[in-house]
Design a protein around this motif. Sequence first.
Motif: not given
Lengths: 725, 725
Positions: A347, A418-419, A386-387, A421
Amino acid sequence: MPDLGALLWPRTVALVGASADAENLRGRILHVMKGHAFDCRLYPVSRSSGEVMGLKAYPSIADLPEAADLAVIIIPAKHVPEELERCGKAGVKSAVVLSSGFAEASGDAGAGMQAEIRAIAKRYDMAVMGPNSEGFANTANKLCPTFSPAMEAGARPLLPPGCPRGQLAVMAQSGGIGFAFFDHGRAKELSFRYIVTTGNEACLEALDFADFILEEGKTDALLLLLEDVKSPDTFRRVAEKALRAGKPLIVNKIGQSQAGVRAAASHTAALAGEYAAYQAMFQRYGLIEGRDLGEMVDIAAGFLAWGARLPLGRRVGICTASGGGGGWMADACTAAGLEVPELDGDTRRRIDEHLPAYGTSQNPVDATAQAAAKIGYAGLAGLVVPSPAVDGIIVVMTARNPHNLERQKEALARLAAETPKPILMWSYTLPAPRSVEILSEVGYPLYTGLQTCARTMRAMADYRALRERFLRPIEVRSTFVPDRAAAGAALAAADAVLCEWEARPILARYGIGSNPVGRLASSADAAVAAAQTIGGAVALKVQSPDILHKTEAGAVALGLASAQDVRGAYARVLASARQHVPGARILGVLVQPMAPPGREVILGVKRDATFGPLLMVGLGGIEVEVLKDVALAPVPLAPGEARELLARLKGAALLEAHRGKPPADVDALVELMVRLSHFAADHADAIAEIDLNPVLVHEQGKGASVVDALIVKAQIPRKGGGHAT
Amino acid sequence: MPDLGALLWPRTVALVGASADAENLRGRILHVMKGHAFDCRLYPVSRSSGEVMGLKAYPSIADLPEAADLAVIIIPAKHVPEELERCGKAGVKSAVVLSSGFAEASGDAGAGMQAEIRAIAKRYDMAVMGPNSEGFANTANKLCPTFSPAMEAGARPLLPPGCPRGQLAVMAQSGGIGFAFFDHGRAKELSFRYIVTTGNEACLEALDFADFILEEGKTDALLLLLEDVKSPDTFRRVAEKALRAGKPLIVNKIGQSQAGVRAAASHTAALAGEYAAYQAMFQRYGLIEGRDLGEMVDIAAGFLAWGARLPLGRRVGICTASGGGGGWMADACTAAGLEVPELDGDTRRRIDEHLPAYGTSQNPVDATAQAAAKIGYAGLAGLVVPSPAVDGIIVVMTARNPHNLERQKEALARLAAETPKPILMWSYTLPAPRSVEILSEVGYPLYTGLQTCARTMRAMADYRALRERFLRPIEVRSTFVPDRAAAGAALAAADAVLCEWEARPILARYGIGSNPVGRLASSADAAVAAAQTIGGAVALKVQSPDILHKTEAGAVALGLASAQDVRGAYARVLASARQHVPGARILGVLVQPMAPPGREVILGVKRDATFGPLLMVGLGGIEVEVLKDVALAPVPLAPGEARELLARLKGAALLEAHRGKPPADVDALVELMVRLSHFAADHADAIAEIDLNPVLVHEQGKGASVVDALIVKAQIPRKGGGHAT
């Protein structure tokens, strides 16, 4: 149960006490209502005029062209019961009583009238809110029977325009504060479906409305301001329903600072006040406590936006264009119990491609103003999402300039869609109203407080974890089978207070306190003989139901190694006890082997006036009383719940291995907690207080010793009604 | 010290790197500056144009018609040193460097250039702010050399119009956050005199500006966002100056969550991290910590309004028209450590005359909406002010409707002028901007957060109390006269780590640890002989500078009563020590009498890299490490300060009498703290860490025993520079 649908969703509404004078509360209701295009038929009822604000008025509820679903009543208190009776006769299904002067007033007259209201409502199976309510709002049909200025038609429509969003409901006894939640939340572009202010709750309480709203299923989070809970069963049922449905209850209990029970016999009761009982119930069912109006609204905003994507853990990635802002947010996250871990190498490499030499991808990711302007907030946050090192993202930003956000709107919307999180935004400058709108439209709550932003992330992570545990199948309880009947019979036969000698045989029916009890001696010679039989050093304790705190009374002697010591101590403890409590009934002196050393724990039970028996655990002997480091939970407890209760103690680590000292036998402690919790649950009506103080928890594998015990029987207390203004 | 007046109050300003392109930072500065009618001559310096935004531009600083008081520099980092040199030659008195890419960048080049800046500034005695600063604002002469969007000319003038009020100043390394304070505070109608953002602080740090501003004397409270303190002497001097002047410093230290010193030899050092040192300094000088931007502004607002009438104590009277709101505020006050006592009978009788039956004058005074509307907020608060039971008043209100406040304006102004006690207003609904203006004009800060309102009252009361203590004549210190020279010589002669046997004689020069030390034995026979000489049970402790944590190493044996026990233990502790630290240098085994029982305390000293030696105290043996209940203060301490430090512990009550147990000998503990603090102050350069762990504080009158001691000598650490963005 009366029909709450008729109250919240009436087709016909009678306004009893209608007035055209907008200077008084009676007139303001109609003014507020007419400001919105409500979808039902409204009939003013007025003794003095045939027309009110352009609407035909009727002299009595009995004269309406059709029976009203809802009567909104604002007439002097003394006329309310007869009017409600008239409503019942006319077939009115529900009523909101806004008049004041009932149980909240000094003297008995108001309370008497409130009791009449309750009786009439019951007789006619009418759904009655109030008295002393400030009314409610149902934004879906634009119905606002209230005089709250917060609901006056103004620049803002009741609901944010545009795309549909998750919806909130507010339930509060206090009208002023109830509608203030709307005032705060609407300014943040939140959608409120209902605001319900229940006043004195003569009949319906806030949780009844919560129940209706949960059943309806169109509300995603509920804000709850409680002054008290009148029906603990409703609380348990509704709280569990909300948790199962994943609809968080965000709550504040008013009156936290009220003094607890003044006269407590046990240490447990002295430590476990009324608010502690509420907290135990909140923690059991995952209710989220807010400390401030704005904070509660902010927490709700997080759940509305991310309820379906709550963080899997407490690790936060922070993106910022301001090093100072990022650092401060990291501090706030840490203070809120979140972690701000360094991001993983992959990341970081992806982020570094975009940063100048004076930025950093560590975490907080400080992109610098230049890079942030180039890739935008969405671009920056999207690099962190994405991490694998983080469960949620906080973006430090400035929402002062809406044009900047307008440009990024599409990218932000895409990221929100889209996330996997949650992403929270904190603006260190005050946001322009348009900025709030833009972010709300694309799905982000915007925070102006560091603390509430961090606390929201924490609350979301904790709620998810607690709910997942709650939904898991219940673990098998302790294999010990207690002799419930024998314990019950012995309790029933006992006096009001059971000292150790009396309490132990009853507790033993539940496998509590299996360590050697010792012998009761009634002469010095008997004490010496008992000590010799026991062998080793002994303790002497005067046994009397009139001496609850033996140490203070000098009625205890420890570590007596010789016959001479025992003899001397016998005389001393008895004399001291008699001097401390003249006339105390004395059963004898208990001669007990000294328990092996261990961590000191207090275990107890307190019967809360509202919620019934709660188990309490605290660590550390006298420290527990100074530091008040205790945790409570409703009974019975499964072993896993007992472990969680221990974990909630600030000093939980004292049970762990430490500097060469082996860990304490937590399994034994947990088993003891579980057994005591079952004892308390099985005999809930018979028990007011229990102290096992101290319990010595020995080294792992070596069990725990109950070193003293006290039971105070219940004189079944009753709880009165509360009131709200 | 260079002339900060030339920087903050220039008559002539050169803008080096001026641009007409408002899309980049260089152009935005001029745009922001020209938005305000600043009172000085402005000379753009540009290599590329002869005119910038209608102003004649000059190719070089050397070409200006007069030497500039201030050069505002925003050109690429690599050109900054030469430009600054040019400024120096041209007689420029001060500079603000807004360029980035210095010590905050990765690599050494930036740090090198920053060092050049420092050297040039020194050479020409130029006052230099930055680099990586976001500039400053001086509202009094309307000068805003910054690209901060918060300072753009907008709907609001820089200062609230109308009556003059108390003024604030902001000092922050972070530009984004620095100007955000203005953004938040200006919306609350607060007056800011200066906003100063110091960036990397190559030369001048935030506290230098605070010093200038305090000397000027026109600012009433200062907001300070610190990433670090570069000159602890400046900190001490400025903090004391502010406290003497009664100008509160409201502060946040960024980086609280940073890990402390990783490798600490002593428990003290492990417990006392960097932030703890800052907190100790803040507490010493009465700096008020804020946890959030909005909170800091809110606290400042309280001081601006009531700085001359701070509350004499922590007792609050609450007036409300909403029972729910009043109850919630009472909870918030209690949570903030304030008291909400019942009002006295006389006051209650005066209030009751105005209340209906369903109101209450108890406290919170719930007037009900009806009575509150009739007598108004001023009338209501005015009834509570004279009560001898309260030190300050909080009014719970709704500021939604400005007309309502407009009507009450005169009465509110009169009350503000006359009340000897501070009055804070909390609005549970969001206030109309005009409401904020009205209240500000008549002298009341308006709060929208319960917590910050309550915290402000608490901070005002605490500040007054601390300042009054600080201004009192210093009490006579301990009468013990230490042998400073002998202790210093012994320290100088010692190795890096001094175990108990080595540390004790040195500490004894300060009268620390007068309890029996014991004898050092180097054979089992010697140990047995020593034990016999001492008499009673003894302890054995291996003495080695390589074994700091003896308990973990199994290098201690306690309560050895017989020769056989001593002999066995001697072999055991030595073997265990040698196994734990192979090759450890062992001086011998200390044979010591067992100390009589007492409350366990840890006393320690840690030399903080910034602020030098701090004394630490904590209670409770291993509990101190789990609960981290410690307090720190800079040395030396007067006895009164030592007592205050003890009072700061959560477990302070453990030293008091408890359940028949007499109180601990706090006087002896205080004397020990004072002596240790003088030892640490006198030998500040020589000492890195000291642990006296445990100290056993015996019953009142029986003194305290130092049971173990450790000194780690200093390898004088140095602190690097920080940076801000």
